[in-house]
Design an enzyme around this catalytic site. Structure first.
Site, PDB file in Angstrom:
ATOM      1  N   GLY A  33       0.820  -1.201   0.000  1.00  0.00           N
ATOM      2  CA  GLY A  33       0.000   0.000   0.000  1.00  0.00           C
ATOM      3  C   GLY A  33       0.852   1.249   0.000  1.00  0.00           C
ATOM      4  O   GLY A  33       2.080   1.198   0.069  1.00  0.00           O
ATOM      5  N   HIS A  34       0.180   2.357  -0.087  1.00  0.00           N
ATOM      6  CA  HIS A  34       0.837   3.659  -0.076  1.00  0.00           C
ATOM      7  C   HIS A  34       1.333   3.977   1.330  1.00  0.00           C
ATOM      8  O   HIS A  34       0.658   3.675   2.317  1.00  0.00           O
ATOM      9  CB  HIS A  34      -0.133   4.733  -0.559  1.00  0.00           C
ATOM     10  CG  HIS A  34      -0.435   4.615  -2.017  1.00  0.00           C
ATOM     11  ND1 HIS A  34      -1.280   3.634  -2.526  1.00  0.00           N
ATOM     12  CD2 HIS A  34       0.011   5.333  -3.071  1.00  0.00           C
ATOM     13  CE1 HIS A  34      -1.336   3.769  -3.839  1.00  0.00           C
ATOM     14  NE2 HIS A  34      -0.569   4.797  -4.202  1.00  0.00           N
TER      15      HIS A  34
END
Length: 133
Positions: A7-8
């Site tokens: 994920g970011h």
């Protein structure tokens, strides 16, 4: 069997650490953080290395369309048995860490989605389509 959580920012790392706090299980998960200084090639290279060294069942990303998901699509061409799942959440990781299959874990995580209203504050749809308390 192993899973890549991606994920970011530090989202995937936080999911893995939170899961460990609850279940103690983290050997299934390889967390990959996507940061501003990384390219899709950096991320796909990291996924590739993890896939080569582990029996990866799925890459679980925060959402479709972002760099973590796009990198997973690239790597999936080399590892076609690796599924790509969007919607990374602690609920999903917990289900997987407790031995649920990917399909079952997704179903279980969906069931965990709910809205809790304050006491005696339930919204009801009226016949005219307006919300009433």
């Amino acid at each position: 069997m192993a899973y890549i959580l991606a994920g970011h920012g530090q989202y995937a790392v936080a999911i893995k650490e939170s899961c460990q706090m609850i279940t103690g299980q983290t050997e299934l998960f390889h967390a990959v953080s996507f940061t501003e200084d990384m390219s899709v090639e950096n991320v796909s290279g990291t996924y590739r290395q993890i896939c080569e060294e582990n029996n990866v069942s799925a890459v679980i990303v925060d959402f479709i369309g972002g760099t973590p998901a796009n990198a997973a699509l690239i790597v999936q061409t080399e590892f076609p048995d690796v599924a790509i799942v969007s919607g990374l959440s602690l609920s999903l990781a917990l289900q997987l860490s407790l031995g649920e299959s990917t399909d079952s874990a997704i179903h279980g995580a969906k069931e965990m989605l709910t809205i809790v209203q304050p006491k005696n504050q339930f919204l009801v749809q009226s016949d005219e389509g307006e919300e009433e308390e």
